[in-house]
Write a protein that holds these residues in place. Structure first.
Motif, PDB file in Angstrom:
ATOM      1  N   VAL A 110      -8.083 -16.235  27.242  1.00 23.98           N
ATOM      2  CA  VAL A 110      -7.345 -17.744  26.512  1.00 23.98           C
ATOM      3  C   VAL A 110      -7.738 -17.522  25.209  1.00 23.98           C
ATOM      4  O   VAL A 110      -6.987 -17.983  24.455  1.00 23.98           O
ATOM      5  CB  VAL A 110      -7.801 -18.921  27.610  1.00 23.98           C
ATOM      6  CG1 VAL A 110      -7.379 -20.205  26.822  1.00 23.98           C
ATOM      7  CG2 VAL A 110      -7.094 -18.776  28.793  1.00 23.98           C
ATOM      8  N   GLY A 111      -8.931 -17.468  24.684  1.00 28.76           N
ATOM      9  CA  GLY A 111      -9.395 -17.696  23.344  1.00 28.76           C
ATOM     10  C   GLY A 111      -8.496 -16.527  22.610  1.00 28.76           C
ATOM     11  O   GLY A 111      -8.252 -16.767  21.492  1.00 28.76           O
ATOM     12  N   PHE A 112      -8.533 -15.137  23.245  1.00 29.24           N
ATOM     13  CA  PHE A 112      -7.827 -14.199  22.621  1.00 29.24           C
ATOM     14  C   PHE A 112      -6.346 -14.448  22.130  1.00 29.24           C
ATOM     15  O   PHE A 112      -6.162 -14.204  21.112  1.00 29.24           O
ATOM     16  CB  PHE A 112      -7.828 -12.905  23.526  1.00 29.24           C
ATOM     17  CG  PHE A 112      -7.299 -11.768  22.869  1.00 29.24           C
ATOM     18  CD1 PHE A 112      -7.834 -10.951  21.908  1.00 29.24           C
ATOM     19  CD2 PHE A 112      -6.002 -11.477  23.540  1.00 29.24           C
ATOM     20  CE1 PHE A 112      -7.270  -9.971  21.348  1.00 29.24           C
ATOM     21  CE2 PHE A 112      -5.373 -10.279  23.157  1.00 29.24           C
ATOM     22  CZ  PHE A 112      -5.879  -9.716  22.077  1.00 29.24           C
ATOM     23  N   LEU A 113      -5.736 -15.022  23.030  1.00 31.31           N
ATOM     24  CA  LEU A 113      -4.392 -15.482  22.931  1.00 31.31           C
ATOM     25  C   LEU A 113      -4.250 -16.381  21.840  1.00 31.31           C
ATOM     26  O   LEU A 113      -3.214 -16.321  21.019  1.00 31.31           O
ATOM     27  CB  LEU A 113      -3.795 -15.648  24.333  1.00 31.31           C
ATOM     28  CG  LEU A 113      -3.702 -14.802  25.356  1.00 31.31           C
ATOM     29  CD1 LEU A 113      -3.001 -15.222  26.637  1.00 31.31           C
ATOM     30  CD2 LEU A 113      -3.016 -13.582  24.959  1.00 31.31           C
ATOM     31  N   LEU A 114      -4.998 -17.442  21.793  1.00 32.31           N
ATOM     32  CA  LEU A 114      -5.084 -18.512  21.004  1.00 32.31           C
ATOM     33  C   LEU A 114      -5.268 -18.048  19.456  1.00 32.31           C
ATOM     34  O   LEU A 114      -4.544 -18.436  18.622  1.00 32.31           O
ATOM     35  CB  LEU A 114      -6.095 -19.425  21.425  1.00 32.31           C
ATOM     36  CG  LEU A 114      -6.144 -20.814  20.270  1.00 32.31           C
ATOM     37  CD1 LEU A 114      -4.779 -21.658  20.400  1.00 32.31           C
ATOM     38  CD2 LEU A 114      -7.391 -21.593  20.720  1.00 32.31           C
TER      39      LEU A 114
END
Length: 209
Positions: free
Chosen positions: A195-199
């Protein structure tokens, strides 16, 4: 005096280990604030970061924290595949930001916060698994992987119940080596890294356009 110095050393190591995650968030925020990404830098950087993300996901699906001394999958190549994945993600982020100077700061950040974490976890696992961990340590490198599966513990390294540091709580886990399980990946909440990577990808893409 020696005992006092040892106590101070371990207090520092434990403090840096606890500070690792908030310091990581701060580094990401600073990186995003100074980023000057291009579409090209994003493609290269996120490709490197994606490799790190996959490595972390692979390792997380094996990890039975404090219950099993996992020596299968990526843990047959390096004792810290999660941190190796974090290194690749960090390098990828620096490249994606289009700011080469960030790589120097990230190298400093990684050395200050992640090496102490590896030292602390090594001692924690040694306390849990005793001689079984000592044999694992001799067979598999701390961080940089040995790219051959021969590093994996042989049948001779399987410990008896008396080898385990905390009977009833932890086990060696080599009689039936654990396999990757998505449920374990989910239990370890590694999805948060995705999730952090995509954000971060989305925010850098907005800056690049």
């Amino acid at each position: 005096m020696a005992d006092s110095l040892t106590d101070h050393r371990w207090k520092l190591i434990r403090g840096l280990r606890r500070a690792r995650v908030p310091a990581g968030f701060l580094f990401v925020l600073i990186s995003l604030s100074v980023a000057q990404p291009t579409i090209s830098s994003l493609m290269w950087g996120m490709s490197v970061a994606a490799v790190g993300l996959i490595l972390r996901a692979w390792a997380s699906g094996y990890l039975r924290k404090d219950r099993v001394l996992v020596q299968a999958g990526p843990y047959a190549l390096t004792r810290n595949p999660l941190y190796l994945g974090s290194l690749l993600i960090g390098v990828g982020l620096c490249l994606a930001c289009g700011s080469p100077g960030l790589l120097l700061w990230f190298a400093l950040f990684f050395g200050v916060f992640y090496y102490p974490a590896m030292v602390a976890e090594r001692e924690h696992l040694r306390a849990l698994f005793g001689p079984a961990y000592d044999r694992y340590e001799q067979a598999v490198p701390l961080f940089l992987p040995r790219l051959r599966r021969g590093a994996r513990a042989s049948a001779e390294t399987v410990a008896s119940a008396s080898d385990v540091g905390t009977p009833g709580r932890a086990s060696v886990g080599m009689d039936a080596p654990p396999r990757f399980a998505f449920s374990v990946y989910w239990e370890n909440r590694e999805y948060r890294a995705l999730v952090g990577f995509l954000l971060v990808c989305a925010l850098l893409l907005v800056k690049a356009l």
